[in-house]
Design a protein around this motif. Structure first.
Motif, PDB file in Angstrom:
ATOM      1  N   ILE A  56      41.086  35.195  46.150  1.00  0.00           N
ATOM      2  CA  ILE A  56      42.243  35.615  45.611  1.00  0.00           C
ATOM      3  C   ILE A  56      42.406  36.241  44.056  1.00  0.00           C
ATOM      4  O   ILE A  56      41.991  35.770  43.215  1.00  0.00           O
ATOM      5  CB  ILE A  56      43.307  34.427  45.767  1.00  0.00           C
ATOM      6  CG1 ILE A  56      43.532  33.893  47.090  1.00  0.00           C
ATOM      7  CG2 ILE A  56      44.693  35.047  45.486  1.00  0.00           C
ATOM      8  CD1 ILE A  56      44.282  32.518  47.312  1.00  0.00           C
ATOM      9  N   GLY A  57      43.074  37.469  44.164  1.00  0.00           N
ATOM     10  CA  GLY A  57      43.056  38.000  42.852  1.00  0.00           C
ATOM     11  C   GLY A  57      44.255  37.575  42.052  1.00  0.00           C
ATOM     12  O   GLY A  57      45.214  36.802  42.640  1.00  0.00           O
ATOM     13  N   ARG A  58      44.311  37.916  40.942  1.00  0.00           N
ATOM     14  CA  ARG A  58      45.359  37.468  39.944  1.00  0.00           C
ATOM     15  C   ARG A  58      46.080  38.575  39.670  1.00  0.00           C
ATOM     16  O   ARG A  58      45.872  39.760  39.254  1.00  0.00           O
ATOM     17  CB  ARG A  58      44.797  36.823  38.723  1.00  0.00           C
ATOM     18  CG  ARG A  58      45.943  36.245  37.543  1.00  0.00           C
ATOM     19  CD  ARG A  58      45.248  35.483  36.713  1.00  0.00           C
ATOM     20  NE  ARG A  58      44.254  36.402  35.824  1.00  0.00           N
ATOM     21  CZ  ARG A  58      43.325  35.728  35.145  1.00  0.00           C
ATOM     22  NH1 ARG A  58      42.925  34.467  35.211  1.00  0.00           N
ATOM     23  NH2 ARG A  58      42.426  36.551  34.451  1.00  0.00           N
ATOM     24  N   PRO A  59      47.682  38.731  39.723  1.00  0.00           N
ATOM     25  CA  PRO A  59      48.579  39.731  39.297  1.00  0.00           C
ATOM     26  C   PRO A  59      48.148  40.025  37.833  1.00  0.00           C
ATOM     27  O   PRO A  59      47.992  39.597  37.256  1.00  0.00           O
ATOM     28  CB  PRO A  59      50.019  39.236  39.572  1.00  0.00           C
ATOM     29  CG  PRO A  59      49.716  38.149  40.338  1.00  0.00           C
ATOM     30  CD  PRO A  59      48.270  37.432  40.219  1.00  0.00           C
ATOM     31  N   ALA A  60      48.259  41.297  37.802  1.00  0.00           N
ATOM     32  CA  ALA A  60      47.927  41.855  36.156  1.00  0.00           C
ATOM     33  C   ALA A  60      48.813  41.290  35.298  1.00  0.00           C
ATOM     34  O   ALA A  60      48.666  41.239  34.358  1.00  0.00           O
ATOM     35  CB  ALA A  60      48.088  43.403  36.234  1.00  0.00           C
ATOM     36  N   GLU A  61      50.284  41.222  35.696  1.00  0.00           N
ATOM     37  CA  GLU A  61      51.228  40.658  34.781  1.00  0.00           C
ATOM     38  C   GLU A  61      51.048  39.149  34.252  1.00  0.00           C
ATOM     39  O   GLU A  61      51.038  38.779  33.309  1.00  0.00           O
ATOM     40  CB  GLU A  61      52.691  40.601  35.411  1.00  0.00           C
ATOM     41  CG  GLU A  61      53.844  40.392  34.896  1.00  0.00           C
ATOM     42  CD  GLU A  61      55.092  40.291  35.490  1.00  0.00           C
ATOM     43  OE1 GLU A  61      56.234  39.877  34.898  1.00  0.00           O
ATOM     44  OE2 GLU A  61      54.905  40.916  36.570  1.00  0.00           O
ATOM     45  N   LEU A  62      50.350  38.567  35.262  1.00  0.00           N
ATOM     46  CA  LEU A  62      50.184  37.059  34.973  1.00  0.00           C
ATOM     47  C   LEU A  62      48.922  36.970  34.136  1.00  0.00           C
ATOM     48  O   LEU A  62      48.734  36.167  33.337  1.00  0.00           O
ATOM     49  CB  LEU A  62      49.791  36.304  36.234  1.00  0.00           C
ATOM     50  CG  LEU A  62      49.200  34.850  36.216  1.00  0.00           C
ATOM     51  CD1 LEU A  62      50.658  34.059  35.462  1.00  0.00           C
ATOM     52  CD2 LEU A  62      49.049  34.373  37.513  1.00  0.00           C
ATOM     53  N   GLY A  63      47.932  38.027  34.288  1.00  0.00           N
ATOM     54  CA  GLY A  63      46.712  37.924  33.489  1.00  0.00           C
ATOM     55  C   GLY A  63      47.215  38.338  32.070  1.00  0.00           C
ATOM     56  O   GLY A  63      46.556  37.796  31.232  1.00  0.00           O
ATOM     57  N   GLU A  64      48.047  39.255  31.797  1.00  0.00           N
ATOM     58  CA  GLU A  64      48.462  39.562  30.546  1.00  0.00           C
ATOM     59  C   GLU A  64      49.331  38.341  29.914  1.00  0.00           C
ATOM     60  O   GLU A  64      49.017  38.089  28.626  1.00  0.00           O
ATOM     61  CB  GLU A  64      49.632  40.686  30.753  1.00  0.00           C
ATOM     62  CG  GLU A  64      50.118  41.366  29.185  1.00  0.00           C
ATOM     63  CD  GLU A  64      50.993  42.592  29.532  1.00  0.00           C
ATOM     64  OE1 GLU A  64      51.603  42.943  28.379  1.00  0.00           O
ATOM     65  OE2 GLU A  64      51.177  42.875  30.543  1.00  0.00           O
ATOM     66  N   ALA A  65      50.024  37.800  30.708  1.00  0.00           N
ATOM     67  CA  ALA A  65      50.864  36.496  30.190  1.00  0.00           C
ATOM     68  C   ALA A  65      49.740  35.399  29.748  1.00  0.00           C
ATOM     69  O   ALA A  65      49.716  34.801  28.828  1.00  0.00           O
ATOM     70  CB  ALA A  65      51.906  35.990  31.060  1.00  0.00           C
ATOM     71  N   LEU A  66      48.654  35.459  30.541  1.00  0.00           N
ATOM     72  CA  LEU A  66      47.539  34.302  30.298  1.00  0.00           C
ATOM     73  C   LEU A  66      46.851  34.868  28.949  1.00  0.00           C
ATOM     74  O   LEU A  66      46.810  33.680  28.130  1.00  0.00           O
ATOM     75  CB  LEU A  66      46.511  34.528  31.399  1.00  0.00           C
ATOM     76  CG  LEU A  66      45.467  33.418  31.144  1.00  0.00           C
ATOM     77  CD1 LEU A  66      46.150  31.934  31.522  1.00  0.00           C
ATOM     78  CD2 LEU A  66      44.363  33.641  32.383  1.00  0.00           C
ATOM     79  N   GLY A  67      46.719  36.022  28.717  1.00  0.00           N
ATOM     80  CA  GLY A  67      46.191  36.235  27.326  1.00  0.00           C
ATOM     81  C   GLY A  67      47.141  36.022  26.129  1.00  0.00           C
ATOM     82  O   GLY A  67      46.852  35.324  25.106  1.00  0.00           O
ATOM     83  N   VAL A  68      48.558  36.248  26.324  1.00  0.00           N
ATOM     84  CA  VAL A  68      49.516  35.785  25.233  1.00  0.00           C
ATOM     85  C   VAL A  68      49.524  34.420  25.266  1.00  0.00           C
ATOM     86  O   VAL A  68      49.497  33.638  24.206  1.00  0.00           O
ATOM     87  CB  VAL A  68      50.900  36.339  25.790  1.00  0.00           C
ATOM     88  CG1 VAL A  68      51.873  35.686  24.932  1.00  0.00           C
ATOM     89  CG2 VAL A  68      50.894  37.932  25.604  1.00  0.00           C
TER      90      VAL A  68
END
Length: 684
Positions: free
Chosen positions: A641-653
């Motif tokens: 299962i891929g991770r939504p790009a928006e969630l990936g950005e939030a993960l970095g923050v």
């Protein structure tokens, strides 16, 4: 009694008041919007009564149909009036089951109140006498039918002969009906209810459905009222645009009163040292599994299941679902004193590893069962019924139970590993405390340190309702080609008229005329080079008259190759017929690569049962039960299962903020997000 209920007939008001304390905010808003005749999108969390809000209005109108002849029967040929579309076949079956309560309850209330019905056979003139109330005219029964890919051909023929007033179906089955003679039964549709609309709005499957809905409107005297039901979604305007295209839509999105009790639990002191349990004792299975967190997670999940009445455990893949189900049953049997020895030919060091299950004694009680798309529909239905009725204490599932299926009195949801998205996590945790006003309790068990970080972020964003944005796909030309062939196989199309029809949908609102004509060129055999010469044209384009017509075989192609769900190349698993059985019984499906690696005599686990392979054909695996024997856990490709790009950005923050925060501040933030002490310490 609420003023909103005054819009309903007396039997409906009486039944609702007796069944519920008060309408929810979502129901009040939905009834006001639906009563106006406008297209309506109802956005509310699970357990807020959305589905009943949409259906109650339709049921009330059907039971108090004003189109009654002097003979006391509804005028006109019997046709479907309400079309309910579900993205999941199981959800459609569940809704059909749940409709029985209001249908029977309102009919019985009408009888108790002494309200005459359109089928009573009494003198219609007496009903129309001075002072007679028109509201006293009600039907005794509203017919309901289900048509999906699981519906037998005999039942489909019955639905053609006797169309139900409420038809429950799927996007693909609607497409097939519109492309066949069954479309005649839909000419009386007045209301279309699209449930879990957020699940398809951002996909090609949704684009396919959008065109089907416009094709349906072309059949009708006037466009049907569309009612969309959605969990919390962002932005709501995008889903409303998908639902209605160019038609204005009223959005009903009351403030959510849904409460979640979320925790992130790590069952070990240090996720880098996995040899012992938190209490210093080696849990059962540790000898075989060594340094793996699964040993500890299995035990912790079992403890939670046994501490609650009814539990759904979600995993992010079918293989994990099968493995976890087997381990829960093995551990439960061990605690109860049941023992099952593996055969001498089965290496003891492999028992309990991620690729195998060590069998359970045949007479041991079953604590959990596996529910996913590769388990047969009969097994899935049985599992759902067992959980609802309390016969089964735990179900381990993939996203197959994620959408709005009512699973009864579930009081806990366990998520193993971080959910694939925030929206998915809210849907899954919402399976617990599904009733209005109840708290949804969920626990997330991360399975490695990076997963712990995403689990912490998921709980924080789930509490805040920060779900991912969705976007309707624009101009999927493969969908346009497929729907064009389907529509032209029914009747010739005006090229300009079909272009306007398609452009009314949200996915094709910006379709350029050049791209549209390029698709027609392709379908009619006008190819850009000789390399495409072997492709058969599907339509005839009369460019002078602007008419599209069908070529021979186009209709059959449209019916056999419809939809956007890919063929995954799976092998059906069938139990060898024996005794009175006249045909093999389907028990599930396996990935083709696993089948290629298997041999006759191998044992594998599927759906809480071990199976021995008896024969492998070009598309089937024939098996017999091998109760209590250890077997391989199947694998399926495409489970990642891929991770939504928006969630990936939030993960970095999230990582940057925690890394730069003071230790005490970071720990306080994680504690507020629901992480237990071990989870917080491991993450920091």
């Amino acid at each position: 009694m609420s003023e909103a209920l005054e819009q309903f007939s007396a039997p409906t008001r009486e039944w609702f008041a007796g069944a519920f304390s008060a309408p929810t905010a979502a129901q009040l808003g939905a009834w006001d919007a639906i009563a106006s005749g406008r297209n309506t999108l109802v956005i509310a969390p699970t357990g807020s009564g959305k589905t009943l809000a949409a259906f109650l209005w339709a049921i009330d109108r059907l039971m108090n149909d004003e189109r009654v002849t002097d003979a006391g029967a509804v005028s006109g040929a019997a046709k479907t009036k309400v079309l309910y579309i579900s993205p999941l076949k199981a959800l459609g079956v569940d809704v059909e089951r749940n409709l029985r309560s209001p249908l029977v309850g309102i009919a019985q209330t009408a009888e108790r109140l002494g309200i005459r019905t359109a089928h009573d056979g009494d003198d219609p003139a007496a009903r129309r006498g001075p002072g007679a109330e028109r509201a006293a005219l009600a039907k005794t029964e509203v017919s309901v039918g289900v048509r999906s890919g699981d519906t037998p051909s005999s039942e489909r023929q019955r639905l053609l002969r006797h169309p139900p007033e409420i038809l429950i179906t799927t996007p693909e089955s609607l497409y097939l009906m519109l492309t066949s003679g069954a479309r005649e039964t839909l000419r009386g549709v007045e209301t279309v209810i699209v449930d879990e609309v957020h699940a398809v709005a951002a996909t090609k499957r949704g684009a396919h459905l959008a065109v089907s809905l416009e094709r349906l409107d072309e059949l009708l005297a006037r466009p049907a009222q569309r009612i969309g039901l959605s969990a919390t979604v962002r932005p709501p305007e995008e889903v409303a645009r998908f639902l209605s295209g160019s038609t204005p839509t009223t959005i009903v999105a009351p403030a959510s009163g849904k409460h979640f009790d979320l925790r992130v639990v790590v069952p070990v002191e240090d996720m880098r040292e996995l040899q012992s349990a938190p209490n210093g004792q080696s849990p059962s299975g540790a000898r075989q599994q060594g340094g793996t967190i699964w040993t500890h997670v299995d035990e912790a999940v079992l403890d939670e299941v046994l501490a609650h009445r009814s539990t759904i455990v979600f995993a992010n893949g079918r293989r994990t679902t099968e493995r976890l189900t087997a381990r829960l049953n093995e551990l439960y049997a061990e605690r109860l004193g049941f023992e099952a020895e593996a055969p001498a030919s089965f290496p003891a060091q492999l028992v309990g590893q991620s690729g195998t299950t060590g069998g359970v004694a045949p007479d041991a009680p079953v604590l959990a069962r596996a529910h996913h798309g590769s388990v047969s529909k009969e097994q899935r239905a049985s599992i759902e019924d067992d959980l609802k009725t309390g016969r089964l204490r735990c179900v381990v599932a993939t996203s197959s139970l994620e959408l709005g299926i009512d699973m009864g009195e579930v009081d806990l949801v366990v998520q193993v590993a971080a959910p694939p998205s925030i929206a998915s996590g809210l849907q899954r945790i919402g399976r617990a405390g599904h009733q209005v006003g109840e708290v949804s309790t969920g626990i997330i068990f991360p399975n490695h340190r990076a997963d712990l970080v995403q689990s912490a972020l998921a709980t924080e964003r789930m509490r805040a309702g920060l779900i991912e944005r969705i976007a309707v796909p624009q101009n999927p030309l493969d969908v346009l080609a497929q729907q064009t062939v389907a529509a032209v196989s029914v009747a010739p199309l005006d090229v300009d008229g079909w272009f306007d029809t398609v452009r009314r949908t949200a996915p094709f609102a910006s379709l350029p005329r050049g791209a549209y004509e390029a698709v027609l060129d392709l379908l009619s055999g006008r190819y850009p080079s000789e390399e495409f010469g072997e492709l058969r044209p599907r339509v005839v384009w009369d460019r002078e008259r602007g008419i599209l017509s069908s070529r021979p075989g186009a209709g059959r192609l449209a019916l056999t190759s419809g939809g956007t769900i890919p063929d995954r190349g799976l092998f059906g698993v069938f139990m060898v017929a024996s005794g009175e059985d006249t045909a093999p019984r389907r028990v599930g499906e396996l990935d083709e690569e696993m089948v290629y690696e298997s041999r006759v005599g191998d044992v594998f686990a599927l759906g809480t049962t071990s199976w021995r392979i008896q024969e492998i054909t070009h598309d089937r695996v024939m098996v017999t039960p091998a109760y209590g024997e250890p077997g391989r856990v199947p694998f399926w490709h495409g489970d990642g299962i891929g991770r939504p790009a928006e969630l990936g950005e939030a993960l970095g923050v999230f990582v940057r903020e925690l890394g730069s925060a003071a230790q005490a501040d970071a720990a306080a933030r994680l504690h507020a997000d629901g992480l237990d002490e071990r989870a917080s310490r491991n993450l920091l």
